[in-house]
Design an enzyme around this catalytic site. Structure first.
Site: not given
Lengths: 321, 321
Positions: A261, A256
């Protein structure tokens, strides 16, 4: 309209008091029963075969309306009655397996119906599902199409930097390894309300700012990835008592946001985005990089994109879809 | 008991003849059609409020049986008829929002029913909701733990052979490549009622009987895998109009049965078992085998197992969990 609605509602309330509804509608004008009998369908906004829902946009008496239908859960306390009083149509029989279509009494098989009327354009957008397409992105496609797109969009990850620099959400961090090369912060994802463990969802955000996604990873990143896996699992075990064998640990591609991450979700929780078409298990990523440092820079990677995604348009323009 | 069941069944069939569902089973032995009217519930094995499913263990005529109920998806093409012919009970009205319980005509609101009879303890275990754990199985673990387990269990895949030999479900096959080495049959999965495309689910079952799972695959199998991908996608495009960019094509590891098969599901459908912890995209499998023929025989593969799964117990005994 308001008056009509009111009397309609009163009448409906009276009807609902007449019993379990087994004989519902018998001898009555069905049009009187329901605000939706005069509903004209314009288009289906969204549906889910898995959840048995359907969101429809249309009109009721010239007013914009949205009707949401959702089948009700099958109740344990009515199953015996249902099996005894339903009719069945045989569909298939093979060995010990047979399948049927069961027609249950209506009062044992209701459909929850929500009406929004008058509905605005915002309601429509809220419920409209975008079509998604699978993209097959080769290493060359990444360089020629995706990377220029990421660079041109200059997606802001300021909110990520705010977290890393403790300018925001500092109180939400449950673990940090401050090492600038292999360090990360671990904090609950917004989707998790932290009220129960079965939908546990945490995110590890790396301190280094020069890794956008899976595509950037090489064997040089193995110490970073192993560190996230080991210390992330350890911190979650310590903080929540959830062991590594109950955790799904993975990266998204496409992510996103383009700052590396890692997702940690409860294995029991069918988390959005944990499907095989978007998620990559961290343990697989580590093994693949151990075997081939260029695995993720060279490989064709498959991922889903929404119809109105700007990257999808670029793949279309390049004749790749 | 048997007599009661028979007359019950006859009555039920007559009832079913009065509606639009008349077709199925007309002129056949009615007792075959309503086995569940004599079903006695013992316990609920599992249910899902999200998916509107219920798995019940019980008895039919003293035989162990499992009945699986799943409400059918709401069909777009019947929604107008349903809204016009249903009755509604008002539950709540607030501003522009109102909610109702809708009672639809039974033929528009069927419940998919699967009966397994006689059912074994294995079936019961399969459907009983269990805690799940992630296993990390190395290539050596497969040889030392999993393979002996598979061999010792002698899971019956007779039903698979019935399909391949056209002894059962022959009319359900939508495509076949009869080649003994790279051929397969393609047919709808039981989970799909074929009434709408958004939960499309088909299975390709290979003709060759010497490939148990992903673990057995080497670069020798690339022609087989590519054939399944190409011809499977082509057949689905031709039969259903669904293009490859809307299809998730994958294998399970561990599979439910040890005869090689490939899942084709609609990308829009969040299909059970399509999570990253169990599914392996066929396009990734092909690429991985192209790069390394031993990829799947040597790699550590992660997968979930239920708490009472016999294989999980073996991993525990081996000190691997």
């Amino acid at each position: 309209m308001a008056a009509m609605q009111e009397s309609e509602a009163k009448r409906l309330r009276r009807d609902s008091g007449t019993g379990n509804g087994a004989a519902a509608g018998e001898g009555e004008d069905p049009a009187l029963h329901s605000p939706v009998s005069g509903f004209t369908t314009e288009r289906v906004l969204r549906d889910s075969a898995r959840e048995k829902t359907l969101f429809v946009h249309g009109k009721i008496d010239d007013q914009e309306a949205i009707v949401i239908l959702e089948k009700t859960p099958i109740r344990q306390d009515t199953v015996d009655e249902m099996l005894k009083t339903s009719t069945l149509k045989l569909e298939m029989k093979n060995d010990i397996y047979s399948t049927y279509q069961l027609q249950a009494p209506a009062h044992l098989n209701e459909i929850k119906t929500t009406v929004i009327c008058p509905a605005t354009e915002k309601h429509v957008k809220k419920y409209l599902r975008q079509e998604t397409f699978l993209i097959e992105e080769s290493g060359d496609d990444y360089t020629a199409i995706t990377l220029p797109y990421i660079s041109s969009q200059s997606f802001s990850v300021q909110w990520v930097y705010n977290i890393l620099e403790k300018k925001a959400e500092a109180d939400r961090i449950i673990f940090e390894d401050p090492d600038p090369n292999i360090g990360f912060v671990l904090l609950p994802d917004f989707k998790w309300d932290q009220k129960q463990l079965h939908d546990l969802y945490l995110i590890a955000i790396v301190h280094r700012k020069d890794r956008k996604s899976l595509r950037d990873l090489t064997s040089d990143d193995l110490p970073l990835l192993k560190n996230i896996q080991e210390k992330g699992q350890e911190a979650i075990k310590k903080q929540y008592g959830v062991p590594p064998s109950k955790l799904r640990v993975y990266l998204h591609y496409q992510p996103s946001y383009y700052h590396l991450h890692v997702h940690f979700t409860s294995l029991e929780y069918d988390a959005p985005g944990s499907g095989v078409e978007r998620a990559h298990l961290l343990s697989d990523v580590i093994q693949n990089l151990q075997a081939d440092s260029q695995y993720y820079s060279s490989r064709t990677i498959t991922f889903p994109l929404c119809a109105d995604n700007a990257l999808l348009l670029r793949f279309k323009e390049a004749g790749k879809l």
